[in-house]
Motif scaffolding. Structure first.
Motif, PDB file in Angstrom:
ATOM      1  N   ILE A 238       0.831  -1.201   0.000  1.00  0.00           N
ATOM      2  CA  ILE A 238       0.000   0.000   0.000  1.00  0.00           C
ATOM      3  C   ILE A 238       0.868   1.254   0.000  1.00  0.00           C
ATOM      4  O   ILE A 238       0.611   2.200  -0.752  1.00  0.00           O
ATOM      5  N   MET A 239       1.899   1.280   0.820  1.00  0.00           N
ATOM      6  CA  MET A 239       2.774   2.450   0.855  1.00  0.00           C
ATOM      7  C   MET A 239       3.429   2.682  -0.496  1.00  0.00           C
ATOM      8  O   MET A 239       3.626   3.825  -0.920  1.00  0.00           O
ATOM      9  N   GLY A 240       3.750   1.600  -1.193  1.00  0.00           N
ATOM     10  CA  GLY A 240       4.381   1.726  -2.493  1.00  0.00           C
ATOM     11  C   GLY A 240       3.474   2.315  -3.550  1.00  0.00           C
ATOM     12  O   GLY A 240       3.946   2.857  -4.551  1.00  0.00           O
ATOM     13  N   LYS A 241       2.148   2.223  -3.342  1.00  0.00           N
ATOM     14  CA  LYS A 241       1.193   2.753  -4.314  1.00  0.00           C
ATOM     15  C   LYS A 241       0.780   4.199  -4.011  1.00  0.00           C
ATOM     16  O   LYS A 241       0.143   4.832  -4.848  1.00  0.00           O
ATOM     17  N   LEU A 242       1.115   4.701  -2.827  1.00  0.00           N
ATOM     18  CA  LEU A 242       0.761   6.078  -2.475  1.00  0.00           C
ATOM     19  C   LEU A 242       1.803   7.043  -3.024  1.00  0.00           C
ATOM     20  O   LEU A 242       2.990   6.719  -3.105  1.00  0.00           O
ATOM     21  N   GLN A 243       1.359   8.224  -3.387  1.00  0.00           N
ATOM     22  CA  GLN A 243       2.314   9.274  -3.721  1.00  0.00           C
ATOM     23  C   GLN A 243       3.136   9.582  -2.473  1.00  0.00           C
ATOM     24  O   GLN A 243       2.639   9.499  -1.344  1.00  0.00           O
ATOM     25  N   GLU A 244       4.408   9.956  -2.663  1.00  0.00           N
ATOM     26  CA  GLU A 244       5.298  10.100  -1.518  1.00  0.00           C
ATOM     27  C   GLU A 244       4.808  11.140  -0.516  1.00  0.00           C
ATOM     28  O   GLU A 244       4.929  10.950   0.696  1.00  0.00           O
ATOM     29  N   GLU A 245       4.222  12.235  -1.000  1.00  0.00           N
ATOM     30  CA  GLU A 245       3.712  13.258  -0.081  1.00  0.00           C
ATOM     31  C   GLU A 245       2.575  12.700   0.763  1.00  0.00           C
ATOM     32  O   GLU A 245       2.488  12.964   1.963  1.00  0.00           O
ATOM     33  N   ARG A 246       1.694  11.907   0.129  1.00  0.00           N
ATOM     34  CA  ARG A 246       0.588  11.293   0.876  1.00  0.00           C
ATOM     35  C   ARG A 246       1.128  10.262   1.858  1.00  0.00           C
ATOM     36  O   ARG A 246       0.658  10.161   2.996  1.00  0.00           O
ATOM     37  N   ALA A 247       2.107   9.479   1.440  1.00  0.00           N
ATOM     38  CA  ALA A 247       2.688   8.479   2.325  1.00  0.00           C
ATOM     39  C   ALA A 247       3.303   9.130   3.565  1.00  0.00           C
ATOM     40  O   ALA A 247       3.160   8.619   4.685  1.00  0.00           O
ATOM     41  N   ALA A 248       3.956  10.272   3.360  1.00  0.00           N
ATOM     42  CA  ALA A 248       4.541  10.983   4.499  1.00  0.00           C
ATOM     43  C   ALA A 248       3.450  11.497   5.441  1.00  0.00           C
ATOM     44  O   ALA A 248       3.594  11.444   6.667  1.00  0.00           O
ATOM     45  N   ASP A 249       2.345  11.982   4.884  1.00  0.00           N
ATOM     46  CA  ASP A 249       1.233  12.443   5.726  1.00  0.00           C
ATOM     47  C   ASP A 249       0.665  11.302   6.562  1.00  0.00           C
ATOM     48  O   ASP A 249       0.318  11.489   7.736  1.00  0.00           O
ATOM     49  N   VAL A 250       0.548  10.129   5.958  1.00  0.00           N
ATOM     50  CA  VAL A 250       0.014   8.969   6.682  1.00  0.00           C
ATOM     51  C   VAL A 250       0.972   8.552   7.793  1.00  0.00           C
ATOM     52  O   VAL A 250       0.547   8.223   8.909  1.00  0.00           O
ATOM     53  N   LEU A 251       2.258   8.567   7.516  1.00  0.00           N
ATOM     54  CA  LEU A 251       3.246   8.237   8.549  1.00  0.00           C
ATOM     55  C   LEU A 251       3.157   9.201   9.718  1.00  0.00           C
ATOM     56  O   LEU A 251       3.289   8.799  10.884  1.00  0.00           O
ATOM     57  N   GLU A 252       2.917  10.483   9.432  1.00  0.00           N
ATOM     58  CA  GLU A 252       2.767  11.467  10.508  1.00  0.00           C
ATOM     59  C   GLU A 252       1.534  11.189  11.357  1.00  0.00           C
ATOM     60  O   GLU A 252       1.523  11.465  12.561  1.00  0.00           O
ATOM     61  N   ALA A 253       0.497  10.612  10.750  1.00  0.00           N
ATOM     62  CA  ALA A 253      -0.738  10.310  11.478  1.00  0.00           C
ATOM     63  C   ALA A 253      -0.623   9.036  12.308  1.00  0.00           C
ATOM     64  O   ALA A 253      -1.452   8.804  13.190  1.00  0.00           O
ATOM     65  N   MET A 254       0.369   8.206  12.033  1.00  0.00           N
ATOM     66  CA  MET A 254       0.562   6.965  12.787  1.00  0.00           C
ATOM     67  C   MET A 254       1.233   7.245  14.120  1.00  0.00           C
ATOM     68  O   MET A 254       1.896   8.269  14.303  1.00  0.00           O
ATOM     69  N   ASP A 255       1.069   6.321  15.077  1.00  0.00           N
ATOM     70  CA  ASP A 255       1.860   6.398  16.299  1.00  0.00           C
ATOM     71  C   ASP A 255       3.332   6.285  15.904  1.00  0.00           C
ATOM     72  O   ASP A 255       3.686   5.486  15.025  1.00  0.00           O
ATOM     73  N   PRO A 256       4.207   7.073  16.533  1.00  0.00           N
ATOM     74  CA  PRO A 256       5.616   7.067  16.113  1.00  0.00           C
ATOM     75  C   PRO A 256       6.247   5.683  16.101  1.00  0.00           C
ATOM     76  O   PRO A 256       7.036   5.364  15.208  1.00  0.00           O
ATOM     77  N   ASP A 257       5.908   4.829  17.093  1.00  0.00           N
ATOM     78  CA  ASP A 257       6.519   3.500  17.109  1.00  0.00           C
ATOM     79  C   ASP A 257       6.047   2.650  15.941  1.00  0.00           C
ATOM     80  O   ASP A 257       6.819   1.874  15.367  1.00  0.00           O
ATOM     81  N   ASP A 258       4.761   2.790  15.561  1.00  0.00           N
ATOM     82  CA  ASP A 258       4.265   2.046  14.409  1.00  0.00           C
ATOM     83  C   ASP A 258       4.855   2.587  13.109  1.00  0.00           C
ATOM     84  O   ASP A 258       5.138   1.820  12.180  1.00  0.00           O
ATOM     85  N   ALA A 259       5.018   3.916  13.025  1.00  0.00           N
ATOM     86  CA  ALA A 259       5.645   4.499  11.841  1.00  0.00           C
ATOM     87  C   ALA A 259       7.086   4.018  11.698  1.00  0.00           C
ATOM     88  O   ALA A 259       7.555   3.712  10.593  1.00  0.00           O
ATOM     89  N   ALA A 260       7.790   3.922  12.829  1.00  0.00           N
ATOM     90  CA  ALA A 260       9.174   3.435  12.796  1.00  0.00           C
ATOM     91  C   ALA A 260       9.219   1.982  12.327  1.00  0.00           C
ATOM     92  O   ALA A 260      10.089   1.604  11.538  1.00  0.00           O
ATOM     93  N   ASP A 261       8.285   1.164  12.810  1.00  0.00           N
ATOM     94  CA  ASP A 261       8.238  -0.244  12.380  1.00  0.00           C
ATOM     95  C   ASP A 261       7.986  -0.348  10.880  1.00  0.00           C
ATOM     96  O   ASP A 261       8.607  -1.165  10.191  1.00  0.00           O
TER      97      ASP A 261
END
Length: 448
Positions: A238-261
């Motif tokens: 799924i991350m590979g299909k998102l535009q990079e700007e959108r993927a970064a926004d989603v990572l910001e919305a995740m809990d930091p530990d889950d984003a790191a994983d």
């Protein structure tokens, strides 16, 4: 036998409970399986995809459905618990037909499928798709979804652009063609009440193309919650299909530990690009977590626990605990620290459990009731010692403090469980136990 509803729209079936004749719940409806037929003949409805308690998906033939009424499905007592596997000749009604763009036979106009109507054939247990609820035009799906009505012709003899109407299955064409650019709004509408883990299961069972469309249609916060519940392969896909700007926004919305994983599962160059697109503060939290070994307190912790200054009151603490976005484990206690309030904080002073907050007057200072005797965890504490700590002190979260006495974050019991379970536990939960997908030779007739 229960009285069967003459016609049911599939949006009303998504997520409803399935019961056996004794009133025991078997599971919940997650999709419907149909077989398309030639020359405009209404498709035959083969059965339901039912998610049982273990989150395994099984096939329930329509011949075993004795009633569809009052927001529930009643079945015979015989249910085959083998895992559902879609066959090449089968179509998933919710997953593949909703949001499809079709053409009206009479006028040639384009329309979007908002819902599908099914009915039972007279004097038989067979069901078929006989109605299609559509919105005319090329626009997106109707926001006020599933308000079905037969739309009257306009004065000019045609119908208004964007109008919704219910037509016979034979009145539309386009279902047999591979769909390009199919939307996902109405599919999401049928699952909007699902918990993130259940929506993740629904996404996992879609085709990769449809999974990408649904992921793209979710808002950032909802997609972030769902990604945290998906198996590794699905998350990376799924991350590979998102535009990079959108993927970064989603990572910001995740809990930091889950984003790191999640970032740790990506190639190094892609990981760095996404970190560079994230807000500096969010990226810094994630980088800090990625610096620790994965199976240590530092690698497991979240950097966003509830931090209060010593002069805060119990009323202040309760106001923070009420935040609906907090997980139950993070809301279970607050951490008292000297400024700064963001991790890494000033000197860590102690913690106050939620139960203690309920026992003292609201004007009481949190520093006066903080537990200062419970030792915090160093960031390098290995997973087995973190587990023993939580069990010994009957805690659902534990503070992580560095050598200087600053609070770095908190390890929660749910993150510990994620790492205690086998690496493939999410896939096993969604697919069922080994052998569940065994060949169906010799099985009882399943109506397919």
């Amino acid at each position: 036998m229960a009285v069967v509803t003459p016609r049911v729209f599939v949006s009303h079936l998504a997520g409803i409970a399935v019961f056996d004749p004794n009133g025991d719940q078997v599971g919940r409806v997650r999709d419907l399986v149909a077989m398309l037929r030639v020359r405009g003949r209404p498709p035959r409805l083969l059965g339901l995809v039912v998610e049982v308690v273990s989150r395994r998906r099984i096939f329930l033939p329509m011949t075993r459905v004795t009633g569809v009424e009052s927001g529930q499905v009643i079945t015979t007592g015989v249910v085959n618990m083998r895992r559902f596997e879609q066959r090449a000749s089968e179509t998933l009604v919710l997953g593949e037909l909703l949001d499809r763009r079709v053409s009206l036979v009479e006028t040639g106009e384009e329309a979007t499928v908002l819902d599908i109507g099914i009915s039972q054939l007279p004097a038989r247990r067979d069901w078929e798709i006989d109605k299609v609820f559509v919105r005319k035009g090329k626009g997106g799906a109707l926001r006020n979804r599933f308000l079905r009505r037969e739309a009257p012709p306009s004065k000019g003899g045609g119908r208004r652009a964007g109008e919704t109407l219910t037509v016979e299955w034979s009145a539309v064409t386009g279902f047999s063609l591979e769909e390009h650019g199919q939307g996902a709004e109405n599919l999401l509408a049928t699952f909007e009440q699902l918990r993130p883990a259940d929506l993740a299961s629904a996404l996992h069972h879609l085709t990769p193309k449809r999974r990408g469309e649904v992921a793209a249609a979710l808002d950032d916060d909802r997609l972030a919650d769902v990604l945290e519940e998906l198996p590794e392969d699905d998350r990376v896909e799924i991350m590979g299909k998102l535009q990079e700007e959108r993927a970064a926004d989603v990572l910001e919305a995740m809990d930091p530990d889950d984003a790191a994983d999640l970032l740790s599962e990506l190639p190094e160059d892609e990981k760095e690009r996404l970190l560079g697109l994230m807000r500096p503060d969010d990226a810094a939290d994630v980088r800090r977590l990625m610096a620790y070994e994965e199976r240590t307190a530092g690698g497991l912790m979240t950097t966003e626990p509830i931090v209060l200054r010593p002069d805060a009151t119990i009323a202040d603490a309760l106001a923070r605990v009420r935040d609906p976005d907090l997980s139950p484990s993070l809301a279970a206690q607050v951490y008292v620290c000297r400024p700064p309030d963001e991790t890494p904080t000033g000197k860590y002073l102690g913690l106050v459990h939620f139960q203690r907050l309920l026992r003292d007057p609201p004007f009481t200072l949190v520093s006066s009731v903080a537990d200062t005797d419970l030792p915090p965890l160093p960031p390098g504490t290995p997973l087995n010692e973190v587990t023993s700590y939580l069990a010994t002190y009957n805690m659902v979260a534990a503070p992580v403090v560095d050598e200087s006495g600053s609070l770095l974050g908190a390890v929660t019991v749910d993150d510990v469980l994620d790492h205690l379970l086998p690496d493939d536990w999410r896939e096993a939960e969604m697919h069922g136990p080994p052998g569940a997908a065994a060949d169906r030779e010799g099985e009882p007739d399943d109506g397919r």
